[in-house]
Scaffold this motif. Structure first.
Motif, mmCIF file in Angstrom:
data_model
loop_
_atom_site.group_PDB
_atom_site.id
_atom_site.type_symbol
_atom_site.label_atom_id
_atom_site.label_comp_id
_atom_site.label_asym_id
_atom_site.label_seq_id
_atom_site.Cartn_x
_atom_site.Cartn_y
_atom_site.Cartn_z
ATOM 1 N N PRO A 4 0.841 -1.202 0.000
ATOM 2 C CA PRO A 4 0.000 0.000 0.000
ATOM 3 C C PRO A 4 0.872 1.247 0.000
ATOM 4 C CG PRO A 4 -0.617 -1.490 1.789
ATOM 5 C CD PRO A 4 0.623 -2.028 1.176
ATOM 6 N N SER A 5 0.488 2.230 -0.808
ATOM 7 C CA SER A 5 1.236 3.483 -0.854
ATOM 8 C C SER A 5 0.357 4.594 -1.413
ATOM 9 C CB SER A 5 2.498 3.337 -1.717
ATOM 10 O OG SER A 5 2.130 3.130 -3.071
ATOM 11 N N ILE A 6 0.760 5.817 -1.127
ATOM 12 C CA ILE A 6 0.117 6.999 -1.699
ATOM 13 C C ILE A 6 1.224 7.858 -2.279
ATOM 14 C CG2 ILE A 6 -1.272 9.062 -1.274
ATOM 15 C CD1 ILE A 6 -2.557 7.531 1.069
ATOM 16 N N THR A 7 1.136 8.152 -3.583
ATOM 17 C CA THR A 7 2.120 8.962 -4.272
ATOM 18 C C THR A 7 1.475 10.277 -4.676
ATOM 19 O OG1 THR A 7 3.156 6.968 -5.141
ATOM 20 C CG2 THR A 7 3.705 9.042 -6.238
ATOM 21 N N VAL A 16 -3.071 6.104 -5.358
ATOM 22 C CA VAL A 16 -3.171 5.198 -4.217
ATOM 23 C C VAL A 16 -3.044 3.767 -4.719
ATOM 24 C CG1 VAL A 16 -4.600 4.446 -2.287
ATOM 25 C CG2 VAL A 16 -4.718 6.830 -3.074
ATOM 26 N N THR A 17 -2.036 3.064 -4.206
ATOM 27 C CA THR A 17 -1.858 1.651 -4.513
ATOM 28 C C THR A 17 -2.477 0.870 -3.369
ATOM 29 O OG1 THR A 17 0.197 2.142 -5.689
ATOM 30 C CG2 THR A 17 -0.172 -0.145 -5.040
ATOM 31 N N MET A 18 -3.418 0.032 -3.701
ATOM 32 C CA MET A 18 -4.203 -0.693 -2.720
ATOM 33 C C MET A 18 -3.409 -1.850 -2.143
ATOM 34 S SD MET A 18 -6.500 1.346 -2.995
ATOM 35 C CE MET A 18 -8.132 1.063 -2.387
ATOM 36 N N PRO A 19 -3.793 -2.439 -1.031
ATOM 37 C CA PRO A 19 -5.032 -2.197 -0.312
ATOM 38 C C PRO A 19 -4.886 -1.063 0.700
ATOM 39 C CG PRO A 19 -3.940 -4.062 0.664
ATOM 40 C CD PRO A 19 -3.086 -3.599 -0.485
ATOM 41 N N VAL A 20 -5.778 -0.112 0.628
ATOM 42 C CA VAL A 20 -5.896 0.983 1.581
ATOM 43 C C VAL A 20 -7.381 1.171 1.841
ATOM 44 C CG1 VAL A 20 -5.551 3.460 1.940
ATOM 45 C CG2 VAL A 20 -3.804 2.147 0.760
ATOM 46 N N ARG A 34 -10.207 -2.069 -7.663
ATOM 47 C CA ARG A 34 -8.993 -1.860 -8.456
ATOM 48 C C ARG A 34 -7.750 -1.977 -7.576
ATOM 49 N NH1 ARG A 34 -9.718 3.171 -12.329
ATOM 50 N NH2 ARG A 34 -10.872 2.065 -13.928
ATOM 51 N N GLU A 35 -6.620 -2.248 -8.217
ATOM 52 C CA GLU A 35 -5.361 -2.310 -7.486
ATOM 53 C C GLU A 35 -4.754 -0.933 -7.278
ATOM 54 O OE1 GLU A 35 -2.538 -5.114 -8.964
ATOM 55 O OE2 GLU A 35 -4.056 -6.652 -9.244
ATOM 56 N N ARG A 36 -5.157 0.029 -8.121
ATOM 57 C CA ARG A 36 -4.625 1.386 -8.018
ATOM 58 C C ARG A 36 -5.711 2.375 -8.408
ATOM 59 N NH1 ARG A 36 0.354 3.445 -11.595
ATOM 60 N NH2 ARG A 36 -1.319 4.210 -12.883
ATOM 61 N N ILE A 37 -5.847 3.457 -7.645
ATOM 62 C CA ILE A 37 -6.820 4.496 -7.942
ATOM 63 C C ILE A 37 -6.132 5.855 -7.861
ATOM 64 C CG2 ILE A 37 -8.811 3.187 -7.104
ATOM 65 C CD1 ILE A 37 -8.681 4.991 -4.567
ATOM 66 N N THR A 38 -6.802 6.879 -8.372
ATOM 67 C CA THR A 38 -6.305 8.245 -8.238
ATOM 68 C C THR A 38 -7.374 9.086 -7.548
ATOM 69 O OG1 THR A 38 -7.048 8.702 -10.493
ATOM 70 C CG2 THR A 38 -4.725 8.198 -10.206
ATOM 71 N N LEU A 39 -6.939 9.891 -6.588
ATOM 72 C CA LEU A 39 -7.834 10.757 -5.828
ATOM 73 C C LEU A 39 -7.567 12.208 -6.199
ATOM 74 C CD1 LEU A 39 -7.546 9.116 -2.297
ATOM 75 C CD2 LEU A 39 -9.377 8.818 -3.980
ATOM 76 N N CYS A 40 -8.640 12.943 -6.457
ATOM 77 C CA CYS A 40 -8.550 14.357 -6.803
ATOM 78 C C CYS A 40 -8.089 15.141 -5.578
ATOM 79 C CB CYS A 40 -9.911 14.858 -7.266
ATOM 80 S SG CYS A 40 -9.925 16.615 -7.664
ATOM 81 N N ARG A 41 -7.209 16.117 -5.783
ATOM 82 C CA ARG A 41 -6.815 16.973 -4.664
ATOM 83 C C ARG A 41 -7.111 18.443 -4.920
ATOM 84 N NH1 ARG A 41 -0.307 17.359 -4.310
ATOM 85 N NH2 ARG A 41 0.054 18.095 -6.420
ATOM 86 N N CYS A 42 -7.746 18.767 -6.068
ATOM 87 C CA CYS A 42 -8.043 20.173 -6.347
ATOM 88 C C CYS A 42 -9.522 20.504 -6.143
ATOM 89 C CB CYS A 42 -7.625 20.541 -7.762
ATOM 90 S SG CYS A 42 -8.706 19.897 -9.050
#
Length: 73
Positions: A4-7, A16-20, A34-42
């Motif tokens: 698991p990681s957040i870049t 975000v690389t799962m599992p989180v 999914r194994e990897r997702i993207t989260l909006c920050r704006c």
């Protein structure tokens, strides 16, 4: 499976690389397959909290008074 990681991408989403475990505003876990997702920050995404590509047109720049954000269409 990856660890698991957040870049944080420069001027882009969080990757975000799962599992989180991700919780909604009420504390309920989101179901993510999914194994990897993207989260909006704006905040420009129409699919919050997930990134939908709109921040490619959304620019935040530092000024002497703080950050200024605007959309480019």
């Amino acid at each position: 499976m990856a660890e698991p990681s957040i870049t944080i991408r420069d001027n882009g989403p969080y990757v975000v690389t799962m599992p989180v475990e991700i919780l909604d505003a009420k504390g309920n876990p989101l179901t993510i397959t999914r194994e990897r997702i993207t989260l909006c920050r704006c905040g420009a995404s129409n699919n919050k909290p997930f990134y939908d590509g709109l921040s490619l047109m959304h620019i935040s720049e530092p000024t002497r008074l703080g950050m200024i954000s605007y959309a480019v269409f």
